[in-house]
Design a protein around this motif. Structure first.
Motif, PDB file in Angstrom:
ATOM      1  N   LYS A 244       7.461  24.720  53.358  1.00  0.00           N
ATOM      2  CA  LYS A 244       8.758  24.843  52.694  1.00  0.00           C
ATOM      3  C   LYS A 244       9.902  24.554  53.666  1.00  0.00           C
ATOM      4  CE  LYS A 244       6.707  26.364  48.947  1.00  0.00           C
ATOM      5  NZ  LYS A 244       6.635  25.530  47.735  1.00  0.00           N
ATOM      6  N   ASN A 245      11.093  24.392  53.101  1.00  0.00           N
ATOM      7  CA  ASN A 245      12.288  24.265  53.922  1.00  0.00           C
ATOM      8  C   ASN A 245      12.708  25.656  54.386  1.00  0.00           C
ATOM      9  OD1 ASN A 245      12.576  21.436  53.631  1.00  0.00           O
ATOM     10  ND2 ASN A 245      13.542  21.714  51.626  1.00  0.00           N
ATOM     11  N   LEU A 246      12.583  25.922  55.658  1.00  0.00           N
ATOM     12  CA  LEU A 246      12.802  27.271  56.182  1.00  0.00           C
ATOM     13  C   LEU A 246      13.974  27.307  57.153  1.00  0.00           C
ATOM     14  CD1 LEU A 246       9.097  28.271  56.956  1.00  0.00           C
ATOM     15  CD2 LEU A 246      10.392  28.645  54.843  1.00  0.00           C
ATOM     16  N   GLY A 247      14.639  28.457  57.169  1.00  0.00           N
ATOM     17  CA  GLY A 247      15.686  28.698  58.145  1.00  0.00           C
ATOM     18  C   GLY A 247      15.133  29.437  59.350  1.00  0.00           C
ATOM     19  N   GLU A 248      16.014  29.779  60.287  1.00  0.00           N
ATOM     20  CA  GLU A 248      15.587  30.435  61.527  1.00  0.00           C
ATOM     21  C   GLU A 248      14.938  31.788  61.271  1.00  0.00           C
ATOM     22  OE1 GLU A 248      15.413  29.235  64.553  1.00  0.00           O
ATOM     23  OE2 GLU A 248      16.230  27.303  63.910  1.00  0.00           O
ATOM     24  N   ALA A 249      15.451  32.526  60.302  1.00  0.00           N
ATOM     25  CA  ALA A 249      14.881  33.852  60.017  1.00  0.00           C
ATOM     26  C   ALA A 249      13.434  33.728  59.556  1.00  0.00           C
ATOM     27  CB  ALA A 249      15.716  34.571  58.962  1.00  0.00           C
ATOM     28  N   VAL A 266      -5.409  33.493  61.568  1.00  0.00           N
ATOM     29  CA  VAL A 266      -3.980  33.662  61.292  1.00  0.00           C
ATOM     30  C   VAL A 266      -3.162  32.904  62.328  1.00  0.00           C
ATOM     31  CG1 VAL A 266      -2.080  35.336  61.225  1.00  0.00           C
ATOM     32  CG2 VAL A 266      -4.265  35.862  60.110  1.00  0.00           C
ATOM     33  N   ARG A 267      -3.536  33.059  63.590  1.00  0.00           N
ATOM     34  CA  ARG A 267      -2.790  32.406  64.668  1.00  0.00           C
ATOM     35  C   ARG A 267      -2.818  30.879  64.510  1.00  0.00           C
ATOM     36  NH1 ARG A 267      -3.690  31.488  70.724  1.00  0.00           N
ATOM     37  NH2 ARG A 267      -1.591  31.750  71.576  1.00  0.00           N
ATOM     38  N   ARG A 268      -3.978  30.339  64.193  1.00  0.00           N
ATOM     39  CA  ARG A 268      -4.080  28.889  64.013  1.00  0.00           C
ATOM     40  C   ARG A 268      -3.203  28.409  62.868  1.00  0.00           C
ATOM     41  NH1 ARG A 268     -10.651  28.066  64.666  1.00  0.00           N
ATOM     42  NH2 ARG A 268     -10.680  27.869  66.951  1.00  0.00           N
ATOM     43  N   ALA A 269      -3.217  29.153  61.763  1.00  0.00           N
ATOM     44  CA  ALA A 269      -2.399  28.755  60.604  1.00  0.00           C
ATOM     45  C   ALA A 269      -0.914  28.839  60.935  1.00  0.00           C
ATOM     46  CB  ALA A 269      -2.727  29.648  59.414  1.00  0.00           C
ATOM     47  N   ALA A 270      -0.539  29.854  61.700  1.00  0.00           N
ATOM     48  CA  ALA A 270       0.868  30.010  62.078  1.00  0.00           C
ATOM     49  C   ALA A 270       1.321  28.871  62.982  1.00  0.00           C
ATOM     50  CB  ALA A 270       1.073  31.358  62.763  1.00  0.00           C
ATOM     51  N   ILE A 271       0.491  28.510  63.929  1.00  0.00           N
ATOM     52  CA  ILE A 271       0.834  27.403  64.821  1.00  0.00           C
ATOM     53  C   ILE A 271       0.974  26.109  64.031  1.00  0.00           C
ATOM     54  CG2 ILE A 271      -0.045  25.965  66.704  1.00  0.00           C
ATOM     55  CD1 ILE A 271      -1.282  28.532  67.892  1.00  0.00           C
ATOM     56  N   GLN A 272       0.073  25.900  63.087  1.00  0.00           N
ATOM     57  CA  GLN A 272       0.162  24.713  62.227  1.00  0.00           C
ATOM     58  C   GLN A 272       1.464  24.730  61.430  1.00  0.00           C
ATOM     59  OE1 GLN A 272      -3.230  24.118  59.604  1.00  0.00           O
ATOM     60  NE2 GLN A 272      -1.950  23.055  58.116  1.00  0.00           N
ATOM     61  N   ALA A 273       1.818  25.892  60.895  1.00  0.00           N
ATOM     62  CA  ALA A 273       3.035  26.015  60.101  1.00  0.00           C
ATOM     63  C   ALA A 273       4.276  25.771  60.945  1.00  0.00           C
ATOM     64  CB  ALA A 273       3.096  27.404  59.459  1.00  0.00           C
ATOM     65  N   VAL A 274       4.292  26.299  62.176  1.00  0.00           N
ATOM     66  CA  VAL A 274       5.419  26.055  63.076  1.00  0.00           C
ATOM     67  C   VAL A 274       5.537  24.558  63.371  1.00  0.00           C
ATOM     68  CG1 VAL A 274       6.327  26.439  65.407  1.00  0.00           C
ATOM     69  CG2 VAL A 274       5.350  28.357  64.119  1.00  0.00           C
ATOM     70  N   GLN A 279      10.001  18.869  64.252  1.00  0.00           N
ATOM     71  CA  GLN A 279      10.894  17.708  64.273  1.00  0.00           C
ATOM     72  C   GLN A 279      12.298  18.038  63.768  1.00  0.00           C
ATOM     73  OE1 GLN A 279      10.019  14.754  65.644  1.00  0.00           O
ATOM     74  NE2 GLN A 279       8.109  15.799  66.163  1.00  0.00           N
ATOM     75  N   THR A 280      12.428  19.147  63.056  1.00  0.00           N
ATOM     76  CA  THR A 280      13.725  19.482  62.453  1.00  0.00           C
ATOM     77  C   THR A 280      14.373  20.723  63.051  1.00  0.00           C
ATOM     78  OG1 THR A 280      12.553  20.691  60.704  1.00  0.00           O
ATOM     79  CG2 THR A 280      13.163  18.394  60.257  1.00  0.00           C
ATOM     80  N   HIS A 281      13.606  21.535  63.770  1.00  0.00           N
ATOM     81  CA  HIS A 281      14.140  22.762  64.366  1.00  0.00           C
ATOM     82  C   HIS A 281      13.781  22.807  65.847  1.00  0.00           C
ATOM     83  CE1 HIS A 281      14.162  23.840  60.095  1.00  0.00           C
ATOM     84  NE2 HIS A 281      15.046  24.790  60.391  1.00  0.00           N
ATOM     85  N   ALA A 282      14.792  22.841  66.680  1.00  0.00           N
ATOM     86  CA  ALA A 282      14.555  22.895  68.124  1.00  0.00           C
ATOM     87  C   ALA A 282      13.794  24.154  68.513  1.00  0.00           C
ATOM     88  CB  ALA A 282      15.889  22.829  68.871  1.00  0.00           C
ATOM     89  N   SER A 283      14.060  25.258  67.804  1.00  0.00           N
ATOM     90  CA  SER A 283      13.389  26.510  68.131  1.00  0.00           C
ATOM     91  C   SER A 283      11.889  26.410  67.893  1.00  0.00           C
ATOM     92  CB  SER A 283      13.968  27.654  67.299  1.00  0.00           C
ATOM     93  OG  SER A 283      13.805  27.394  65.903  1.00  0.00           O
ATOM     94  N   ALA A 284      11.486  25.678  66.851  1.00  0.00           N
ATOM     95  CA  ALA A 284      10.066  25.503  66.559  1.00  0.00           C
ATOM     96  C   ALA A 284       9.409  24.650  67.632  1.00  0.00           C
ATOM     97  CB  ALA A 284       9.890  24.867  65.188  1.00  0.00           C
TER      98      ALA A 284
END
Length: 291
Positions: A244-249, A266-274, A279-284
């Motif tokens: 989804k289109n997500l914000g910083e929060a 869970v960790r693998r899925a989270a890394i994939q999601a990040v 490409q769109t969020h410097a924090s990611a």
């Protein structure tokens, strides 16, 4: 914009002549424009094609092009013919599946009687693998049709099929179909399965919400991540939420799930999601360097 009236139809004198004209097109390369015109002009004779298909009067190539033209015709008569072909166990699976794919091309709402027939067929339990595949495909295409034609009534009936599903398998197919409808109402109903006793149903709900564009789908995934304790379900939620289109929060929720203390799935899925947002969020992008 000026709206022009539809061109008048010029049907042949009989259904027999129509079928003969179609058979005359059965050359090495079918003239698609002529085929399309024949189908348009002879809308009144379309019912005769059911018998012609049963009698195997067309080559496989012409049959494929004919079904495509019927889908493009998008009339009450073409809808009825395609529905009858889909439900006819005396026809081969290739012909019936081609009719399912043809039906999804239309932009007009299908008639209530046609929807009744297709829903009844889709909810049958076939005695063979091909029949079951056709029934499942029909229900999923009905979801796509509900979306393409903005048919809230059809979507509601698919939702009822989900809520009344007698088995887990039936529920999963109906959930896929409702996901194809891609709406707020569908998202809200599917969200109710995130906390199902069946882990498989909860995973399917999370995956389906990932395909729905409505804000309610994103909110349901966000809410599910706040309470879900089953690692496999949580990983499905993360993958869908990450799409989804997500914000910083929201990204911070994903960042937290990449901790080494989290279950590996869970960790693998989270890394994939990040990674979906690098490409769109410097924090990611920075977080991926640090993981």
């Amino acid at each position: 914009a000026e709206v022009y009236p539809a061109a008048p139809r010029s049907p042949l004198e009989s259904a027999t002549l129509f079928v003969e004209a179609l058979r005359a097109l059965d050359l090495s390369e079918v003239d698609r424009e002529l085929l399309k015109q024949l189908v348009f002009d002879n809308d009144v004779h379309l019912a005769a094609l059911h018998e012609a298909l049963l009698d195997d009067q067309f080559s496989s190539e012409l049959e494929k092009e004919l079904l495509f033209a019927l889908g493009q015709a998008d009339t009450a008569n073409s809808h009825l013919l395609l529905s009858d072909v889909i439900s006819d166990g005396n026809l081969g699976p290739v012909t019936r599946f081609g009719s399912i794919m043809a039906l999804r091309q239309g932009t007009s709402r299908i008639e209530r009687s046609v929807a009744d027939s297709l829903l009844a067929f889709a909810q049958t339990h076939a005695i063979d693998e091909d029949g079951q595949m056709l029934a499942d495909s029909t229900l999923m295409v009905l979801g796509t049709i509900a979306s393409n034609t903005e048919d809230a009534g059809l979507e509601s009936r698919i939702a009822n099929a989900l809520l009344a599903a007698p088995t887990e398998r039936d529920a999963m197919i109906a959930m896929n179909a409702l996901g194809n409808a891609d709406s707020r109402i569908g998202a809200e109903i599917i969200a109710g399965y995130l906390d199902a006793d069946s882990q498989a149903l909860s995973i399917r709900a999370a995956e389906t919400l990932g395909r729905i564009n409505a804000d309610q789908a994103t909110e349901a995934l966000r809410s599910g991540l706040g309470t879900e304790q089953r690692p496999e379900v949580e990983s499905a939620l993360l993958r869908s939420f990450g799409s989804k289109n997500l914000g910083e929060a929201d990204l911070s929720v994903l960042f937290a799930r990449t901790a080494a203390t989290e279950p590996l799935v869970v960790r693998r899925a989270a890394i994939q999601a990040v990674g979906e947002h690098a490409q769109t969020h410097a924090s990611a992008k920075q977080h991926l360097r640090e993981v």
